[in-house]
Design a protein around this motif. Sequence first.
Motif, PDB file in Angstrom:
ATOM      1  N   ASP A 166      89.584 -30.591  16.632  1.00 53.10           N
ATOM      2  CA  ASP A 166      88.628 -31.456  17.332  1.00 53.10           C
ATOM      3  C   ASP A 166      87.658 -30.700  18.223  1.00 53.10           C
ATOM      4  O   ASP A 166      86.766 -31.302  18.823  1.00 53.10           O
ATOM      5  N   THR A 167      87.828 -29.369  18.337  1.00 50.01           N
ATOM      6  CA  THR A 167      86.900 -28.588  19.161  1.00 50.01           C
ATOM      7  C   THR A 167      85.546 -28.501  18.467  1.00 50.01           C
ATOM      8  O   THR A 167      85.455 -27.985  17.347  1.00 50.01           O
ATOM      9  N   PRO A 168      84.492 -29.001  19.065  1.00 45.46           N
ATOM     10  CA  PRO A 168      83.179 -28.954  18.398  1.00 45.46           C
ATOM     11  C   PRO A 168      82.642 -27.526  18.376  1.00 45.46           C
ATOM     12  O   PRO A 168      82.824 -26.775  19.339  1.00 45.46           O
ATOM     13  N   PRO A 169      82.017 -27.097  17.286  1.00 43.70           N
ATOM     14  CA  PRO A 169      81.434 -25.757  17.245  1.00 43.70           C
ATOM     15  C   PRO A 169      80.273 -25.627  18.222  1.00 43.70           C
ATOM     16  O   PRO A 169      79.550 -26.602  18.480  1.00 43.70           O
ATOM     17  N   TYR A 237      75.614 -16.863  18.116  1.00 42.04           N
ATOM     18  CA  TYR A 237      75.386 -17.352  19.475  1.00 42.04           C
ATOM     19  C   TYR A 237      73.926 -17.763  19.571  1.00 42.04           C
ATOM     20  O   TYR A 237      73.096 -17.343  18.759  1.00 42.04           O
ATOM     21  N   ASP A 238      73.609 -18.588  20.557  1.00 44.00           N
ATOM     22  CA  ASP A 238      72.224 -18.962  20.837  1.00 44.00           C
ATOM     23  C   ASP A 238      71.724 -18.172  22.045  1.00 44.00           C
ATOM     24  O   ASP A 238      72.489 -17.873  22.966  1.00 44.00           O
ATOM     25  N   VAL A 239      70.453 -17.841  22.019  1.00 47.77           N
ATOM     26  CA  VAL A 239      69.869 -17.045  23.094  1.00 47.77           C
ATOM     27  C   VAL A 239      69.886 -17.833  24.400  1.00 47.77           C
ATOM     28  O   VAL A 239      69.832 -19.074  24.406  1.00 47.77           O
ATOM     29  N   SER A 240      69.962 -17.100  25.523  1.00 45.62           N
ATOM     30  CA  SER A 240      69.904 -17.750  26.834  1.00 45.62           C
ATOM     31  C   SER A 240      68.458 -18.057  27.213  1.00 45.62           C
ATOM     32  O   SER A 240      68.148 -19.125  27.734  1.00 45.62           O
ATOM     33  N   LYS A 241      67.550 -17.105  26.943  1.00 43.65           N
ATOM     34  CA  LYS A 241      66.123 -17.273  27.185  1.00 43.65           C
ATOM     35  C   LYS A 241      65.357 -16.653  26.032  1.00 43.65           C
ATOM     36  O   LYS A 241      65.849 -15.769  25.344  1.00 43.65           O
ATOM     37  N   GLY A 242      64.113 -17.102  25.842  1.00 41.89           N
ATOM     38  CA  GLY A 242      63.303 -16.581  24.762  1.00 41.89           C
ATOM     39  C   GLY A 242      63.603 -17.288  23.454  1.00 41.89           C
ATOM     40  O   GLY A 242      64.208 -18.363  23.421  1.00 41.89           O
ATOM     41  N   PRO A 250      61.596 -21.157  14.599  1.00 43.11           N
ATOM     42  CA  PRO A 250      62.745 -20.799  15.452  1.00 43.11           C
ATOM     43  C   PRO A 250      64.062 -21.040  14.717  1.00 43.11           C
ATOM     44  O   PRO A 250      64.229 -22.077  14.069  1.00 43.11           O
ATOM     45  N   ILE A 251      64.974 -20.091  14.812  1.00 43.76           N
ATOM     46  CA  ILE A 251      66.203 -20.203  14.027  1.00 43.76           C
ATOM     47  C   ILE A 251      67.080 -21.364  14.496  1.00 43.76           C
ATOM     48  O   ILE A 251      67.904 -21.863  13.722  1.00 43.76           O
ATOM     49  N   ASN A 252      66.903 -21.821  15.743  1.00 43.36           N
ATOM     50  CA  ASN A 252      67.700 -22.969  16.189  1.00 43.36           C
ATOM     51  C   ASN A 252      67.185 -24.279  15.597  1.00 43.36           C
ATOM     52  O   ASN A 252      67.783 -25.331  15.804  1.00 43.36           O
ATOM     53  N   GLN A 253      66.044 -24.222  14.880  1.00 43.15           N
ATOM     54  CA  GLN A 253      65.554 -25.393  14.167  1.00 43.15           C
ATOM     55  C   GLN A 253      65.923 -25.373  12.689  1.00 43.15           C
ATOM     56  O   GLN A 253      65.652 -26.311  11.956  1.00 43.15           O
ATOM     57  N   LEU A 254      66.536 -24.267  12.249  1.00 42.25           N
ATOM     58  CA  LEU A 254      66.962 -24.146  10.860  1.00 42.25           C
ATOM     59  C   LEU A 254      68.400 -24.611  10.721  1.00 42.25           C
ATOM     60  O   LEU A 254      69.211 -24.468  11.637  1.00 42.25           O
ATOM     61  N   GLN A 255      68.732 -25.154   9.553  1.00 44.39           N
ATOM     62  CA  GLN A 255      70.128 -25.442   9.256  1.00 44.39           C
ATOM     63  C   GLN A 255      70.901 -24.127   9.229  1.00 44.39           C
ATOM     64  O   GLN A 255      70.446 -23.136   8.658  1.00 44.39           O
ATOM     65  N   VAL A 256      72.059 -24.126   9.855  1.00 48.14           N
ATOM     66  CA  VAL A 256      72.843 -22.897   9.960  1.00 48.14           C
ATOM     67  C   VAL A 256      73.169 -22.340   8.578  1.00 48.14           C
ATOM     68  O   VAL A 256      73.034 -21.139   8.320  1.00 48.14           O
ATOM     69  N   ALA A 257      73.572 -23.220   7.660  1.00 52.53           N
ATOM     70  CA  ALA A 257      73.904 -22.769   6.309  1.00 52.53           C
ATOM     71  C   ALA A 257      72.680 -22.189   5.616  1.00 52.53           C
ATOM     72  O   ALA A 257      72.766 -21.174   4.910  1.00 52.53           O
TER      73      ALA A 257
END
Length: 431
Positions: A166-169, A237-242, A250-257
């Motif tokens: 149940d731990t969310p990624p 991991y996700d960046v703290s800044k930048g 931006p890679i945080n807008q891409l599907q991880v797979a």
Amino acid sequence: LGLLALSPVPFIFFGSRYVNRKLRRIWHLVRRRGAELNAILGDTLPGIKVVKAFGREEDEVSRFVEKQQGLYDSHMLAAGLSRKAYPIIGFTTAIGAVLIWWFGGTMVIRGLDLPIGAAGTLTLGEFVLFNGYIGRLYGPIQSLSQLTGQLQQAATSAERIFEIIDTPPDIQDDAQSIVLDNMKGEVVFDRVTFGYEVDEPILKDVTLTIKPGEMIGLVGSSGAGKTTLINLLCRFYDVSKGSITIDGVPINQLQVASLRDQIAVVLQEPFLFHATIAKNIAYGRPDASLEEIIWSAKMANAHTFISELPEAYDTRLGERGTGLSGGQKQRLSIARAILRDPRVLILDEATSAVDTETESLIQEAIDRLVKNRTTIAIAHRLSTLKNADRIVVMDEGQVVEVGTHEELLSNDGVFSKLVEMQSEMAKRAIV
């Protein structure tokens, strides 16, 4: 008689509840001690060569016996509580049966002097029938009270399992995540700051642009942030800044797979699974044909030694590739990356732990692999980066120099000092 039959039930209920609470704490202790025991085995067995090399067998055995004894004591504590508590709880049903025999027997005896059917009488047949029903009532109640103890053991184990499940990624897709098809491989780090601890940044305001198809060498002292940079690109991991972008997205807008489908990593210590060589090579592309697997092995200079094995590509490897040399495992890792056909390739010290002859074979395979791909190569052996388009030098989480091998040598900066140090160490080794 009915009220007397039910009189033990509250004692059974509250007694079982009290015992089960104590059992729950004990089973939690059993789980923790079992985890400690498994941790010792997980450390000792893979490191058995180190244990034997330093003569620490008796110490490790003592540690194991100590933890095993603790686990045994916890199990015995739970068993002892169950063996004492549940018979006591069950004894209350016997008290109920005695009260029924006393009260019911008295009614039967007194009723013998009265006419059959008189008010308040109880016949012998009715009393025997009632006792038969009581047996059917008390039996399941006692079984349920003991079953709850077993359920406590199962529930304690299940808690840890569901805690993990149940731990969310930390890294998740959102509803707006997109799939980037036909990736070109342009990677941009824009003022990236990151730290595994919030107040201890590893990377500090890193800015770097990598063109499609370009090979970048990443060098620097240990702890400079090279591997952390790679972890962020793979989005472990996700960046703290930048921000980090690929082809302007931006890679945080891409599907991880979708992102990781375009990236292949060749590690310093390649990880191979307990499976056949063919399945290990095809791990990134399970649907690959045998012809494609063999082709990628040839490209990685691995086909020759694979063919010499008794079952060739059907040879089942031991845990983590046991039975193969470091260079052979590395070439299988390269074959796995070639078969995946990524747009972005990451080489993390791919030739650092092999001999000169094997390094030549691996370097030749890498030269084939990097063609027409965006490549980031981490290396401490600086001579392996002569063919890189640019070399990025990192120091204390920052990019301090960028240029070709010749440009950096002529700058008399951090890179040239690293080269001088390695040359001096090589001369001493030869002497």
